[in-house]
Design an enzyme around this catalytic site. Sequence first.
Site, PDB file in Angstrom:
ATOM      1  N   LYS A  93       0.816  -1.196   0.000  1.00 17.17           N
ATOM      2  CA  LYS A  93       0.000   0.000   0.000  1.00 17.17           C
ATOM      3  C   LYS A  93       0.855   1.253   0.000  1.00 17.17           C
ATOM      4  O   LYS A  93       0.381   2.354  -0.228  1.00 17.17           O
ATOM      5  CB  LYS A  93      -0.875   0.010   1.259  1.00 17.17           C
ATOM      6  CG  LYS A  93      -1.775  -1.179   1.421  1.00 17.17           C
ATOM      7  CD  LYS A  93      -2.457  -1.102   2.795  1.00 17.17           C
ATOM      8  CE  LYS A  93      -3.028  -2.412   3.189  1.00 17.17           C
ATOM      9  NZ  LYS A  93      -3.474  -2.403   4.620  1.00 17.17           N
ATOM     10  N   GLY A  94       2.158   1.073   0.270  1.00  9.07           N
ATOM     11  CA  GLY A  94       3.030   2.213   0.529  1.00  9.07           C
ATOM     12  C   GLY A  94       3.087   3.247  -0.579  1.00  9.07           C
ATOM     13  O   GLY A  94       3.219   4.440  -0.325  1.00  9.07           O
ATOM     14  N   GLU A 146       7.630   2.713  -6.148  1.00  5.39           N
ATOM     15  CA  GLU A 146       7.748   2.291  -4.740  1.00  5.39           C
ATOM     16  C   GLU A 146       7.790   3.518  -3.838  1.00  5.39           C
ATOM     17  O   GLU A 146       8.207   4.593  -4.272  1.00  5.39           O
ATOM     18  CB  GLU A 146       9.052   1.500  -4.551  1.00  5.39           C
ATOM     19  CG  GLU A 146       8.890  -0.004  -4.645  1.00  5.39           C
ATOM     20  CD  GLU A 146       8.411  -0.647  -3.350  1.00  5.39           C
ATOM     21  OE1 GLU A 146       7.635  -0.028  -2.600  1.00  5.39           O
ATOM     22  OE2 GLU A 146       8.817  -1.794  -3.088  1.00  5.39           O
ATOM     23  N   ASP A 147       7.410   3.342  -2.586  1.00  7.16           N
ATOM     24  CA  ASP A 147       7.553   4.435  -1.626  1.00  7.16           C
ATOM     25  C   ASP A 147       9.018   4.618  -1.244  1.00  7.16           C
ATOM     26  O   ASP A 147       9.565   5.714  -1.294  1.00  7.16           O
ATOM     27  CB  ASP A 147       6.681   4.187  -0.378  1.00  7.16           C
ATOM     28  CG  ASP A 147       6.876   2.781   0.217  1.00  7.16           C
ATOM     29  OD1 ASP A 147       7.650   1.959  -0.328  1.00  7.16           O
ATOM     30  OD2 ASP A 147       6.236   2.495   1.252  1.00  7.16           O
ATOM     31  N   ASP A 193      15.121   0.249   0.242  1.00  5.27           N
ATOM     32  CA  ASP A 193      16.044   0.134   1.373  1.00  5.27           C
ATOM     33  C   ASP A 193      17.124  -0.895   1.005  1.00  5.27           C
ATOM     34  O   ASP A 193      18.120  -0.562   0.396  1.00  5.27           O
ATOM     35  CB  ASP A 193      15.211  -0.288   2.591  1.00  5.27           C
ATOM     36  CG  ASP A 193      15.997  -0.258   3.882  1.00  5.27           C
ATOM     37  OD1 ASP A 193      16.759   0.686   4.095  1.00  5.27           O
ATOM     38  OD2 ASP A 193      15.840  -1.200   4.697  1.00  5.27           O
ATOM     39  N   VAL A 250      11.576   6.467   8.514  1.00  2.00           N
ATOM     40  CA  VAL A 250      10.573   7.472   8.164  1.00  2.00           C
ATOM     41  C   VAL A 250       9.144   6.943   8.164  1.00  2.00           C
ATOM     42  O   VAL A 250       8.906   5.747   7.968  1.00  2.00           O
ATOM     43  CB  VAL A 250      10.897   8.100   6.787  1.00  2.00           C
ATOM     44  CG1 VAL A 250      12.106   9.012   6.869  1.00  2.00           C
ATOM     45  CG2 VAL A 250      11.103   7.038   5.732  1.00  2.00           C
ATOM     46  N   ARG A 267       0.043   6.333   7.568  1.00  2.00           N
ATOM     47  CA  ARG A 267       0.105   6.453   6.105  1.00  2.00           C
ATOM     48  C   ARG A 267      -0.468   7.785   5.631  1.00  2.00           C
ATOM     49  O   ARG A 267      -0.029   8.348   4.645  1.00  2.00           O
ATOM     50  CB  ARG A 267      -0.700   5.325   5.446  1.00  2.00           C
ATOM     51  CG  ARG A 267      -0.081   3.951   5.575  1.00  2.00           C
ATOM     52  CD  ARG A 267      -0.807   3.005   4.619  1.00  2.00           C
ATOM     53  NE  ARG A 267      -0.599   1.609   4.942  1.00  2.00           N
ATOM     54  CZ  ARG A 267       0.443   0.895   4.525  1.00  2.00           C
ATOM     55  NH1 ARG A 267       1.380   1.469   3.812  1.00  2.00           N
ATOM     56  NH2 ARG A 267       0.548  -0.383   4.833  1.00  2.00           N
TER      57      ARG A 267
END
Length: 204
Positions: free
Chosen positions: A38-39, A92-93, A96, A146, A158
């Site tokens: 959902k990001g 993508e949000d 990493d 974050v 969110r």
Amino acid sequence: MTASVLLDRAAIENHVRRLGRAIARDHPDGVLLVGVLKGALIFLADLARAIPTVRVDIDFMSISRFAPDSGRVRILQDLGSDIGGRDVVLVEDIVDTGLTLAYLVTQLSARGPRHLATCALLDRPSRRIVPQPVDYVGFELGSEYVLGYGLHVRDLYRNVPYVVAADRDTLVTRPDAYVDDLYRRPDSVREPGGRVNFVPAEEP
Ligand code: 5GP
């Protein structure tokens, strides 16, 4: 422990506008944005509107991770469209370790898109486990953990409309530690104006 605004609304808007312009420039025949739920939902909604000059189609896939940093991803809900022959940007949000994005790029590449690019609002290259490049990056992070603008902990935060740097260790034991300040005292958020400190909820 305090949290602070890392990207306020104006900063996010600037990054999104820049990314939108670059994606439009590189995709004159139009583009299919594929969001990872959902990001990426909130970022993608803004990004699509920052690409006003070419046709934009939108699709989503929903995934779950078996274990953090394992690189094992399960597709919960697949795309509704065939990406064969299409110009696709996977959105993508945050990237990493790169494991999630690398997995998804492999999956989508196998479906024969004409071109597949990657885009992330946030990139933390110092944590990479696989050398997964990101073609369109909004903002490069250091070690900050974050929240907000789609990013969550246990589905919280969110809808916070900016990106906040928070204390990861605090969130491990108290995922709701920042709820009071980020949700119940929005008046304490001064925008625009850069960094504002928040004090998370006290231990009960
Ligand atoms: P990767 O596979 O690149 O290690 O993981 C990317 C995913 O890890 C993101 O989609 C997000 O769910 C999670 N993640 C990584 N860093 C952060 C962070 O700083 N904050 C939050 N909320 N999630 C993160």
